[in-house]
Design an enzyme around this catalytic site. Structure first.
Site, PDB file in Angstrom:
ATOM      1  N   HIS A 297       0.815  -1.218   0.000  1.00  0.00           N
ATOM      2  CA  HIS A 297       0.000   0.000   0.000  1.00  0.00           C
ATOM      3  C   HIS A 297       0.847   1.265   0.000  1.00  0.00           C
ATOM      4  O   HIS A 297       2.056   1.240   0.235  1.00  0.00           O
ATOM      5  CB  HIS A 297      -0.964   0.008   1.190  1.00  0.00           C
ATOM      6  CG  HIS A 297      -0.305   0.057   2.540  1.00  0.00           C
ATOM      7  ND1 HIS A 297      -0.123   1.233   3.240  1.00  0.00           N
ATOM      8  CD2 HIS A 297       0.206  -0.920   3.335  1.00  0.00           C
ATOM      9  CE1 HIS A 297       0.466   0.980   4.402  1.00  0.00           C
ATOM     10  NE2 HIS A 297       0.673  -0.325   4.483  1.00  0.00           N
ATOM     11  N   CYS A 316       2.411  -5.371   6.823  1.00  0.00           N
ATOM     12  CA  CYS A 316       2.169  -4.978   5.440  1.00  0.00           C
ATOM     13  C   CYS A 316       3.386  -4.250   4.884  1.00  0.00           C
ATOM     14  O   CYS A 316       4.307  -3.891   5.620  1.00  0.00           O
ATOM     15  CB  CYS A 316       0.930  -4.096   5.351  1.00  0.00           C
ATOM     16  SG  CYS A 316      -0.598  -4.981   5.727  1.00  0.00           S
TER      17      CYS A 316
END
Length: 398
Positions: A297, A316
């Site tokens: 992301h 992440c």
């Protein structure tokens, strides 16, 4: 005539710092170019290059390795002239970063500046040309430790290289970097931020199948438990300031003041951050199926990409210049997703989900040493301790 000479001399003095800066910038560019080959970290060629590097380091170890830098060398930089410079020269000659001309000057000249910057680039450090703390500690890692890294990573590369496809994304966790590869050539490289030691990015293989533009962020329960409760106790306006809303099991929004933040009550609720500039996922989320609920992301915290140690996430992977990676991923779609089109989607602020018509394989891996065909060997810190544990097979971790 004398006046003209004076003007010329003054002009020369003024230009000297500019020339020095230009030389240092040129050295930084050369150091970066030395490691930025078109070869991916994972390939059959990487395996051959690692074999050659291992043989070279076996010879270095057989010759006694390299001497340890003393604290007196700390802070050395271009322009210094003292005995510790000679020790730095010997150290960089031993590792192949500086050519051995048989001359061991005590002057920290442009040639030595270039060699130190090359060493910093090979180890993923900020390319400053200054013997700072990170550089000092890295210089003092013994040659036999480097040799062990090369041998271990050769095994890792050989284990997965046969599974590579023509087009894929590689996330190398120790380097906190991403490669977009097609037909054996790195088409894009991205600086990344990966999981901290206590919230590690998992090692896995999957396929990128969807792009979420301007996404909501559904806060994982682990982050609610570890972070959100703590932040709300520190600042009762935290959720409001960051546009995070709370919902109960029926989908009804709750007032943060109705939650008992002195307990774990909050963990039973759904926390969702609205799209926008302060959203933790930034403008885009890159999805791939996995049991760890991780993804790639964007991020509003761009300054973190400039750090030596980029291990800040909860598992992440945050991507620098993520718009360029998104455009690369969507290149096979019929709809135009050129870079201007991706940036326009970001700027619109509108929620949009786009499926990849041809899903792209993604590999997250753990490579702490690799080499390119020019013989440049790169190393990274064993951040998760997998080298120390001698870990080669990560299949059980997926």
């Amino acid at each position: 005539m004398r006046a003209m000479c004076g003007v010329a001399a003054l002009g020369a003095l003024i230009s000297m710092p500019q020339l020095a800066i230009a030389d240092e910038e040129s050295n930084s560019v050369a150091a970066q170019q030395a490691i930025n080959s078109s070869e991916p970290i994972l390939s059959y060629e990487t395996s051959y290059n690692l074999i050659a590097a291992t043989q070279r380091y076996e010879q270095i170890v057989a010759n006694g390795g390299w001497e340890e830098m003393t604290r007196g060398a700390y802070g050395l930089q271009k322009g210094d002239d003292r005995g510790h410079v000679r020790a730095l020269r010997r150290r960089l000659i031993a590792s192949g970063d500086l050519e051995d001309t048989g001359r061991l000057s005590s002057e920290f000249d442009d040639e030595l500046d270039g060699a130190l910057r090359r060493f910093q680039a090979r180890h993923g450090l900020q390319i400053t040309g200054i013997l700072d703390q990170e550089t000092y500690l890295t210089l003092n890692i013994p040659a036999d430790v480097k040799l062990a890294q090369l041998r271990l990573n050769l095994e890792r590369v050989n284990q997965v290289v046969g599974e590579l496809s023509n087009r894929y994304i590689l996330v190398n966790i120790p380097a906190a970097s991403i490669e977009a590869v097609e037909n054996g050539v790195v088409e894009r490289r991205h600086t990344a931020i990966v999981g901290r030691i206590d919230r590690q990015t998992p090692i896995l293989t999957s396929k990128v199948h969807q792009i979420n533009f301007n996404p909501y962020w559904h806060v994982p329960k682990s982050i609610i438990r570890r972070d959100i409760i703590k932040y709300m106790n520190q600042d009762p306006n935290y959720l409001t300031d960051f546009r995070i809303k709370i919902y109960d099991a029926n989908g009804d929004e709750l007032d943060p003041r109705s939650v008992d933040w002195s307990t774990d009550e909050a963990v039973q609720y759904l926390f969702r951050q609205e799209p926008g500039g302060e959203n933790s996922m930034g403008h885009v989320k890159i999805n791939f199926h996995n049991p760890h609920a991780v993804y790639l992301h964007d991020t509003p915290q761009k300054s973190l990409f400039g750090q030596n140690r980029r291990f800040h996430s909860s598992g992440c992977v945050r991507v620098e210049n993520v718009d360029e990676l998104v455009s690369w991923l969507l290149r096979e779609n019929e709809t135009d997703w050129s870079l201007p089109a991706v940036d326009a989607a970001f700027d619109s602020g509108e929620r949009l989900d786009v499926n990849l018509e041809k899903p792209v394989p993604i590999i997250t891996t753990y490579i702490t040493a690799w080499a390119n065909r020019e013989g440049v060997v790169s190393f990274r810190t064993d951040i998760y301790g997998f080298d120390e544990a001698g870990r080669v097979d990560f299949a059980s971790a997926q």
